[in-house]
Scaffold this motif. Structure first.
Motif, PDB file in Angstrom:
ATOM      1  N   ASP A  76       0.843  -1.196   0.000  1.00 50.58           N
ATOM      2  CA  ASP A  76       0.000   0.000   0.000  1.00 50.58           C
ATOM      3  C   ASP A  76       0.881   1.250   0.000  1.00 50.58           C
ATOM      4  O   ASP A  76       0.971   1.971   0.987  1.00 50.58           O
ATOM      5  N   ALA A  77       1.541   1.467  -1.140  1.00 47.78           N
ATOM      6  CA  ALA A  77       2.489   2.570  -1.230  1.00 47.78           C
ATOM      7  C   ALA A  77       2.690   2.946  -2.687  1.00 47.78           C
ATOM      8  O   ALA A  77       2.239   2.261  -3.605  1.00 47.78           O
ATOM      9  N   VAL A  78       3.367   4.077  -2.883  1.00 50.49           N
ATOM     10  CA  VAL A  78       3.736   4.558  -4.208  1.00 50.49           C
ATOM     11  C   VAL A  78       5.249   4.666  -4.252  1.00 50.49           C
ATOM     12  O   VAL A  78       5.881   5.052  -3.253  1.00 50.49           O
ATOM     13  N   ASP A 108       2.681   2.623  -8.901  1.00 53.96           N
ATOM     14  CA  ASP A 108       1.709   2.381  -7.837  1.00 53.96           C
ATOM     15  C   ASP A 108       1.890   0.939  -7.377  1.00 53.96           C
ATOM     16  O   ASP A 108       1.589   0.001  -8.122  1.00 53.96           O
ATOM     17  N   ARG A 110       0.244  -0.690  -5.362  1.00 57.58           N
ATOM     18  CA  ARG A 110      -1.031  -1.347  -5.118  1.00 57.58           C
ATOM     19  C   ARG A 110      -1.570  -2.037  -6.368  1.00 57.58           C
ATOM     20  O   ARG A 110      -2.626  -2.669  -6.327  1.00 57.58           O
ATOM     21  N   ALA A 130       0.958   5.172   0.830  1.00 56.02           N
ATOM     22  CA  ALA A 130      -0.139   5.829   0.100  1.00 56.02           C
ATOM     23  C   ALA A 130      -0.939   6.760   0.994  1.00 56.02           C
ATOM     24  O   ALA A 130      -1.368   7.831   0.571  1.00 56.02           O
ATOM     25  N   HIS A 131      -1.152   6.372   2.260  1.00 56.30           N
ATOM     26  CA  HIS A 131      -1.955   7.216   3.143  1.00 56.30           C
ATOM     27  C   HIS A 131      -1.254   8.536   3.432  1.00 56.30           C
ATOM     28  O   HIS A 131      -1.896   9.561   3.639  1.00 56.30           O
ATOM     29  N   LEU A 133       0.752  10.055   1.281  1.00 57.70           N
ATOM     30  CA  LEU A 133       0.696  10.833   0.048  1.00 57.70           C
ATOM     31  C   LEU A 133      -0.634  11.572  -0.063  1.00 57.70           C
ATOM     32  O   LEU A 133      -0.693  12.695  -0.562  1.00 57.70           O
ATOM     33  N   GLN A 137      -6.130   7.314  -5.602  1.00 59.54           N
ATOM     34  CA  GLN A 137      -5.437   6.320  -6.412  1.00 59.54           C
ATOM     35  C   GLN A 137      -5.715   6.525  -7.892  1.00 59.54           C
ATOM     36  O   GLN A 137      -4.852   6.259  -8.737  1.00 59.54           O
ATOM     37  N   VAL A 140      -3.085   8.867  -9.115  1.00 57.16           N
ATOM     38  CA  VAL A 140      -1.782   8.221  -9.216  1.00 57.16           C
ATOM     39  C   VAL A 140      -1.733   7.317 -10.438  1.00 57.16           C
ATOM     40  O   VAL A 140      -0.783   7.356 -11.232  1.00 57.16           O
ATOM     41  N   ARG A 141      -2.789   6.505 -10.619  1.00 56.48           N
ATOM     42  CA  ARG A 141      -2.795   5.534 -11.715  1.00 56.48           C
ATOM     43  C   ARG A 141      -2.837   6.212 -13.089  1.00 56.48           C
ATOM     44  O   ARG A 141      -2.480   5.602 -14.087  1.00 56.48           O
ATOM     45  N   THR A 185       7.484  13.659   0.508  1.00 53.82           N
ATOM     46  CA  THR A 185       6.102  13.227   0.280  1.00 53.82           C
ATOM     47  C   THR A 185       5.264  14.357  -0.307  1.00 53.82           C
ATOM     48  O   THR A 185       4.477  14.146  -1.242  1.00 53.82           O
TER      49      THR A 185
END
Length: 319
Positions: A76-78, A108, A110, A130-131, A133, A137, A140-141, A185
């Motif tokens: 669960d991160a970027v 991503d 995730r 991710a939280h 950031l 999502q 990001v995607r 971040t």
């Protein structure tokens, strides 16, 4: 700086250690050698609060995050990828990018991806939860799997900072490390916003995007959860850019939502066949959570309370 450095080296007989190390530091991935040679190389970890810097100096290397790996919820991160020497290639969301020094890219963690590193490459991979950031999502995607030149905009400010953190002149105290992690971040979040806003400007164009946003608002007026944050996420832009779209319209997004709801309510209240429906029910139907709030909003637009409006419309006193 907390847990300042950890190093894992790999030769032919330590390939498993490198695989476990990268899966633990980055996200669960399949680690393999590119070509027929053995998996070899080294990885170095440095922490800045919750931010992780993974420096990879490996032979031809491939990392794959597939459906089986996604079932393990530790990704669960970027990640932000930045080569210092050599080249890297990554694929995600139907896009592929080849990176050379002076370019960076987002992944991503995730979602599924493939990452490849050429022999002799030295690549920095920054992992941001991710939280922390705090970016949708969907945004990001929309910008993963592309090479971003570090020559202008946010990337021009971010890249030198990322490179400098790879070579600290002296040990960094824990508090300073936490602060640096937060700064990076914020820059990564700003980079995502910048890229999505540029896409919106170059793609559909401002006018078309504005029409799409207005149409979305009209379709969802009945939903009490309709708000700028949700509208921005749906259209893959930042809230800041959403507000900029409406600057020339003479109305804020929130005010437009409220005025449109009031207008829908007024139309319904003036219909004789709807006289049996209570004012509270009409307000609820069009997204107002509170009758008192609806009454204030209605009077601000029409100069009459909803009850007065309905009564005078029935009498024909209000055109």
């Amino acid at each position: 700086m907390r847990a300042a450095s950890e190093t894992a080296a790999s030769s032919d007989d330590r390939a498993t250690l490198l695989r476990d190390t990268l899966s633990g530091w980055l996200a669960p991935v399949v680690v393999s050698a590119r070509g027929d040679g053995p998996l070899s190389g080294s990885a170095h970890l440095r922490r800045f609060g919750y931010l992780r810097l993974i420096t990879q100096e490996a032979g031809p290397l491939r990392l794959t995050r597939n459906a089986r790996m996604l079932a393990r919820r530790s990704g669960d991160a970027v990640a932000l990828v930045l080569p210092r020497a050599g080249t890297a290639r990554l694929t995600q969301d139907g896009r592929a990018a080849s990176l050379a020094p002076g370019e960076l890219a987002l992944l991503d963690l995730r979602a599924a991806f493939t990452y490849e590193q050429a022999e002799g490459a030295r690549v920095l991979i920054y992992r941001v939860p991710a939280h922390a950031l705090n970016v949708p999502q969907t945004a990001v995607r929309s910008v993963t799997g592309r090479a971003v030149p570090a020559a202008e905009g946010v990337a021009a400010l971010l890249a030198p900072l990322l490179l400098s953190l790879d070579e600290p002149a002296a040990p960094i105290p824990d508090a300073a490390g936490d602060g640096l992690g937060g700064v990076v971040t914020e820059f990564v979040a700003a980079l995502v916003h910048e890229l999505t806003e540029n896409d919106a400007s170059r793609g559909a164009g401002r006018d078309e995007l504005l029409r799409a946003v207005r149409a979305y608002i009209e379709r969802n007026l009945h939903d009490p959860g309709l708000a700028p944050e949700r509208i921005a996420a749906e259209h893959r832009i930042s809230v800041r850019y959403l507000h900029r779209l409406f600057e020339a319209e003479g109305v804020t997004v929130s005010r437009l939502i409220q005025q449109s709801r009031v207008e829908r309510c007024a139309r319904e209240l003036e219909r004789r066949e709807r006289v049996g429906r209570s004012i509270a029910a009409v307000a609820l139907r069009w997204g107002f959570r509170s009758p008192a709030h609806f009454s204030r909003a209605f009077k601000a637009v029409y100069g009459h309370s909803p009850r007065q409006w309905r009564a005078r419309q029935s009498e024909g006193d209000i055109p």
